[in-house]
Design an enzyme around this catalytic site. Sequence first.
Site, PDB file in Angstrom:
ATOM      1  N   LYS A  60      -2.459   7.152   1.133  1.00  0.00           N
ATOM      2  CA  LYS A  60      -2.245   7.421   2.558  1.00  0.00           C
ATOM      3  C   LYS A  60      -1.137   8.461   2.642  1.00  0.00           C
ATOM      4  CE  LYS A  60      -2.283   4.668   6.710  1.00  0.00           C
ATOM      5  NZ  LYS A  60      -3.230   5.492   7.423  1.00  0.00           N
TER       6      LYS A  60
ATOM      7  N   ARG B 104       0.838  -1.211   0.000  1.00  0.00           N
ATOM      8  CA  ARG B 104       0.000   0.000   0.000  1.00  0.00           C
ATOM      9  C   ARG B 104       0.866   1.251   0.000  1.00  0.00           C
ATOM     10  NH1 ARG B 104      -4.568   0.675   4.575  1.00  0.00           N
ATOM     11  NH2 ARG B 104      -2.744   1.113   5.849  1.00  0.00           N
TER      12      ARG B 104
HETATM   13  N1  PXG Z   1      -9.173   4.917   7.464  1.00  0.00           N
HETATM   14  C1  PXG Z   1      -8.274   5.896   7.630  1.00  0.00           C
HETATM   15  C2  PXG Z   1      -8.579   7.257   7.151  1.00  0.00           C
HETATM   16  C3  PXG Z   1      -7.027   5.607   8.236  1.00  0.00           C
HETATM   17  O1  PXG Z   1      -6.126   6.556   8.390  1.00  0.00           O
HETATM   18  C4  PXG Z   1      -7.757   3.313   8.508  1.00  0.00           C
HETATM   19  C5  PXG Z   1      -8.959   3.652   7.887  1.00  0.00           C
HETATM   20  C6  PXG Z   1      -7.549   1.880   8.916  1.00  0.00           C
HETATM   21  O2  PXG Z   1      -6.627   1.261   8.025  1.00  0.00           O
HETATM   22  P1  PXG Z   1      -5.735   0.033   8.500  1.00  0.00           P
HETATM   23  O3  PXG Z   1      -4.944  -0.316   7.299  1.00  0.00           O
HETATM   24  O4  PXG Z   1      -4.893   0.523   9.647  1.00  0.00           O
HETATM   25  O5  PXG Z   1      -6.660  -1.039   8.903  1.00  0.00           O
HETATM   26  C7  PXG Z   1      -6.755   4.289   8.671  1.00  0.00           C
HETATM   27  C8  PXG Z   1      -5.433   3.984   9.296  1.00  0.00           C
HETATM   28  C9  PXG Z   1      -4.314   7.122  14.598  1.00  0.00           C
HETATM   29  C10 PXG Z   1      -3.980   6.749  13.184  1.00  0.00           C
HETATM   30  O6  PXG Z   1      -3.437   7.689  15.268  1.00  0.00           O
HETATM   31  C11 PXG Z   1      -4.780   5.869  12.480  1.00  0.00           C
HETATM   32  C12 PXG Z   1      -4.478   5.518  11.165  1.00  0.00           C
HETATM   33  C13 PXG Z   1      -3.390   6.072  10.585  1.00  0.00           C
HETATM   34  C14 PXG Z   1      -2.606   6.966  11.292  1.00  0.00           C
HETATM   35  C15 PXG Z   1      -2.890   7.307  12.606  1.00  0.00           C
HETATM   36  O7  PXG Z   1      -5.439   6.858  15.028  1.00  0.00           O
HETATM   37  N2  PXG Z   1      -5.344   4.640  10.561  1.00  0.00           N
END
Ligand code: PXG
Length: 289
Positions: A150, A50
């Site tokens: 991302k 990703r």
């Molecule tokens: N949606 C968004 C907008 C994200 O940033 C997820 C879904 C979940 O994706 P994954 O691949 O982790 O299952 C994310 C990722 C935080 C934090 O501090 C969270 C994310 C990234 C950076 C910081 O809560 N989540």
Amino acid sequence: MEIYINGKFYEKSQAKISVFDHGLLYGDGVFEGIRSYNRMVFKLKEHIERLFESAKSIMLEIPLTQGEIMKAVINTLKENKLKDGYIRLIVTRGEGDLGLDPRKCRGNATVIIITDKIALYPKELYREGLKIITVPTLRNLPEALNPQIKSLNYLNNILAKIEAVYAGFDEAIMLDSLGYVAECTGDNIFIVKRNHLYTPPQCMGTLRGITRDTVLEIARKDKISAHEHVITRHEVYISDECFLTGTAAEIIPVVMVDGRVIGTGKPGKVTLKLMKDFKELTKKEGTKY
Ligand code: PXG
């Protein structure tokens, strides 16, 4: 704490990058949040893939191969003697000048790996469930800045987070430009209705979360029928169960949305089953170090 920057380790107080780095000046860069459980990195390959897809989309050349980055992640975990860790992998456009033009940064891409102990949500939230709200800030339009990238520019999510926190909640549902449910500020969203699982498709401006994909994979194994489908707020309100997924949160139940009690007001049985199976998967699957 030892932090990896471009192939070298630095003590936290010495880990610094230029104020001309376009990651700082413009949010020009990409990142991943990854976790390790019991000396195994969970879904490492998926996260690295990703990262490279995000980078490709913004024409950012990562100066290492996927294999080299994986090795660097593992080495950083080892260097910090972390058994269970949270890994923040960042690639910025690098040092340029005060103009937007990324060509000025050519060849300067900065690779940073920070590993730390995971700051877990309080246990009672997993037992009792979260109360969340929808907020006015819409998720970025995929046509403008695709949430699949991302990128280091997280202001869209931070604005929504501010609105949630200001209203006294920890997490927020973000809608797309048509008013459909997209995702939360750092998590994906699922609902359960009559034993069917639903989550918004990527085209709704939803990040294809790796935890989301894992839940869909577990659901298939458990013979729970799962659908990537448009979801309205109404459908969330009348759902039997609701939960959020993310690398940091894992699977966390939601028991109230915009003041509406979800199902019985307690984490539901499908959610609890998925939480249990997810936990087991993290114990047996991953890249060992
Ligand atoms: N949606 C968004 C907008 C994200 O940033 C997820 C879904 C979940 O994706 P994954 O691949 O982790 O299952 C994310 C990722 C935080 C934090 O501090 C969270 C994310 C990234 C950076 C910081 O809560 N989540």
